[in-house]
Enzyme design. Structure first.
Site, PDB file in Angstrom:
ATOM      1  N   GLU A  25      -4.637  68.014 -25.209  1.00  0.00           N
ATOM      2  CA  GLU A  25      -4.112  66.925 -24.369  1.00  0.00           C
ATOM      3  C   GLU A  25      -5.233  66.139 -23.673  1.00  0.00           C
ATOM      4  O   GLU A  25      -6.377  66.603 -23.581  1.00  0.00           O
ATOM      5  CB  GLU A  25      -3.117  67.465 -23.338  1.00  0.00           C
ATOM      6  CG  GLU A  25      -3.727  68.417 -22.334  1.00  0.00           C
ATOM      7  CD  GLU A  25      -2.925  68.494 -21.024  1.00  0.00           C
ATOM      8  OE1 GLU A  25      -2.750  67.469 -20.362  1.00  0.00           O
ATOM      9  OE2 GLU A  25      -2.514  69.621 -20.665  1.00  0.00           O
ATOM     10  N   LYS A 160       0.226  77.829 -12.907  1.00  0.00           N
ATOM     11  CA  LYS A 160      -0.445  78.046 -11.619  1.00  0.00           C
ATOM     12  C   LYS A 160       0.610  78.323 -10.580  1.00  0.00           C
ATOM     13  O   LYS A 160       1.723  77.798 -10.678  1.00  0.00           O
ATOM     14  CB  LYS A 160      -1.129  76.757 -11.196  1.00  0.00           C
ATOM     15  CG  LYS A 160      -2.384  76.461 -11.927  1.00  0.00           C
ATOM     16  CD  LYS A 160      -3.148  75.409 -11.132  1.00  0.00           C
ATOM     17  CE  LYS A 160      -4.457  75.094 -11.784  1.00  0.00           C
ATOM     18  NZ  LYS A 160      -4.302  74.250 -12.957  1.00  0.00           N
TER      19      LYS A 160
HETATM   20  N1  PSU Z   1      -1.386  72.053 -14.824  1.00  0.00           N
HETATM   21  C1  PSU Z   1      -2.691  72.366 -14.865  1.00  0.00           C
HETATM   22  N2  PSU Z   1      -3.575  71.450 -15.334  1.00  0.00           N
HETATM   23  C2  PSU Z   1      -3.167  70.217 -15.754  1.00  0.00           C
HETATM   24  C3  PSU Z   1      -1.780  69.896 -15.715  1.00  0.00           C
HETATM   25  C4  PSU Z   1      -0.940  70.836 -15.234  1.00  0.00           C
HETATM   26  O1  PSU Z   1      -3.054  73.466 -14.496  1.00  0.00           O
HETATM   27  O2  PSU Z   1      -3.995  69.396 -16.151  1.00  0.00           O
HETATM   28  C5  PSU Z   1      -1.316  68.565 -16.211  1.00  0.00           C
HETATM   29  C6  PSU Z   1      -0.784  68.675 -17.663  1.00  0.00           C
HETATM   30  O3  PSU Z   1      -1.063  67.484 -18.349  1.00  0.00           O
HETATM   31  C7  PSU Z   1       0.703  68.817 -17.450  1.00  0.00           C
HETATM   32  C8  PSU Z   1       0.917  67.895 -16.281  1.00  0.00           C
HETATM   33  O4  PSU Z   1       1.483  68.455 -18.564  1.00  0.00           O
HETATM   34  O5  PSU Z   1      -0.208  68.111 -15.427  1.00  0.00           O
HETATM   35  C9  PSU Z   1       2.201  68.167 -15.549  1.00  0.00           C
HETATM   36  O6  PSU Z   1       2.401  67.183 -14.587  1.00  0.00           O
HETATM   37  P1  PSU Z   1       3.778  67.126 -13.792  1.00  0.00           P
HETATM   38  O7  PSU Z   1       3.807  68.345 -12.942  1.00  0.00           O
HETATM   39  O8  PSU Z   1       3.698  65.859 -13.005  1.00  0.00           O
HETATM   40  O9  PSU Z   1       4.870  67.105 -14.824  1.00  0.00           O
END
Ligand code: PSU
Ligand code: MN
Length: 302
Positions: A25, A160
């Site tokens: 990604e 996390k």
């Molecule tokens: N969690 C991490 N590192 C990240 C992300 C999430 O530990 O880089 C990023 C990923 O791209 C994930 C996104 O798909 O954040 C999720 O964002 P949201 O919670 O806004 O859906």
């Protein structure tokens, strides 16, 4: 093939020849880590995928094109532009294509574009999930809905604890997404190897993982599968350091009234600041570990 999709020649040749390919990604590059570590990590991850027998396909939206496979210049561009690039989720895809704009792909949009391109295995750091306090905020990542509807294997180091890991697993159960532990019964918690919550199944090798996923695809299951691959012990963080940092980051996020798609990037950056960069080092190492398992699994997926 849809006219917005652009598969790099290397990735296309690999796919046509039935060779293993691993999707990666780009939000982790633009929003997940600071420059220049983000670019260095992205290059190193691609190298690890290659060393383990697969072709890397970093996925991003550039000038309205859905790209599977980036050049070194494109990765550098994403890393330098950082959070000024729009974080693109499912809702953003058509508008970015229509306007010819850039977008950093989250787990959601990486799964979508990987699937359009015919890539089955995807390695990342952590996925989004049900946020703590979601019973009030309703903040639940689109990543969970994507796992429910797109048949791609996502290999991560768990969630996390900026998230409610228990509720995230409940949501995945409701949506019928299998959660697999690589060599563990415990759902990993990103910076640490154990969350205290159980995965659905433990597997012990990339072969076993590939065989399970092949059966999932043969059965025509429409959703994806989630693999929790624990951070190696030597890089795992002390819960007494990471847990209070996460609590403090969430407290600050609430105090500042940060909402929506800004929440996750804010929390990631804050945790990194509060731990003096140690968490960034762990983050990088666990992504490497996921890339390795993903490449080995893709190689066994025949
Ligand atoms: N969690 C991490 N590192 C990240 C992300 C999430 O530990 O880089 C990023 C990923 O791209 C994930 C996104 O798909 O954040 C999720 O964002 P949201 O919670 O806004 O859906
Ligand atoms: Mn959200």
């Amino acid at each position: 093939m849809n006219k917005y999709l652009e598969i790099s020649s290397e990735v296309k040749e690999a796919l046509d020849a039935g060779k293993p390919v691993v999707a990666l990604e780009s939000t982790i590059i633009s929003h997940g880590m600071p420059y220049p570590q983000n670019v260095e990590t992205a290059f190193a991850v691609e190298k690890i995928v290659r060393e383990n027998g697969a072709v890397p396909a970093t996925i991003a939206i550039i000038g309205g094109k859905l790209k599977a496979g980036l050049t070194a210049e494109e990765i550098e561009y994403f890393g330098k532009k950082g959070p000024s690039i729009r974080k693109a989720s499912r809702r953003d895809l058509a508008m970015l294509c229509a306007r010819g704009e850039d977008g950093a792909c989250t787990v959601t949009t990486t799964m979508m574009i990987a699937h359009m391109a015919g890539i089955k295995v995807f390695a990342t750091g952590g996925i989004g999930g049900v946020h703590r306090g979601a019973e009030i905020s309703m903040d639940i990542s689109a990543d969970l809905e994507e796992l429910a509807q797109t048949p791609v294997m996502v290999i991560c180091a768990g969630c996390k604890s900026i998230l409610d890991i228990g509720l995230t697993l409940e949501y995945l159960e409701t949506k019928g997404v299998p959660v697999i532990g690589m060599g563990t019964e415990d759902m990993p918690a990103f910076y640490t190897s154990k969350s205290g919550f159980k995965v659905d199944y433990k597997v012990d090798s990339p072969e076993e993982l590939a065989s399970f996923f092949k059966t999932h695809l043969d059965l025509g299951m429409k959703g994806g599968i989630l693999v929790g691959n624990p951070i190696p012990d030597e890089y795992s963080m002390d819960p007494e350091i990471i847990d209070p940092a996460i609590d403090k980051a969430i407290e600050e996020c609430n105090k500042l009234g940060i909402k929506g798609k800004e929440t996750t990037p804010f929390l990631l950056a804050k945790v990194k600041d509060l731990t003096g960069g140690d968490s960034l080092e762990s983050n990088i190492k666990l992504v490497f570990n996921n890339a390795k398992i993903a490449a080995q699994t893709a190689s066994k997926l025949k």
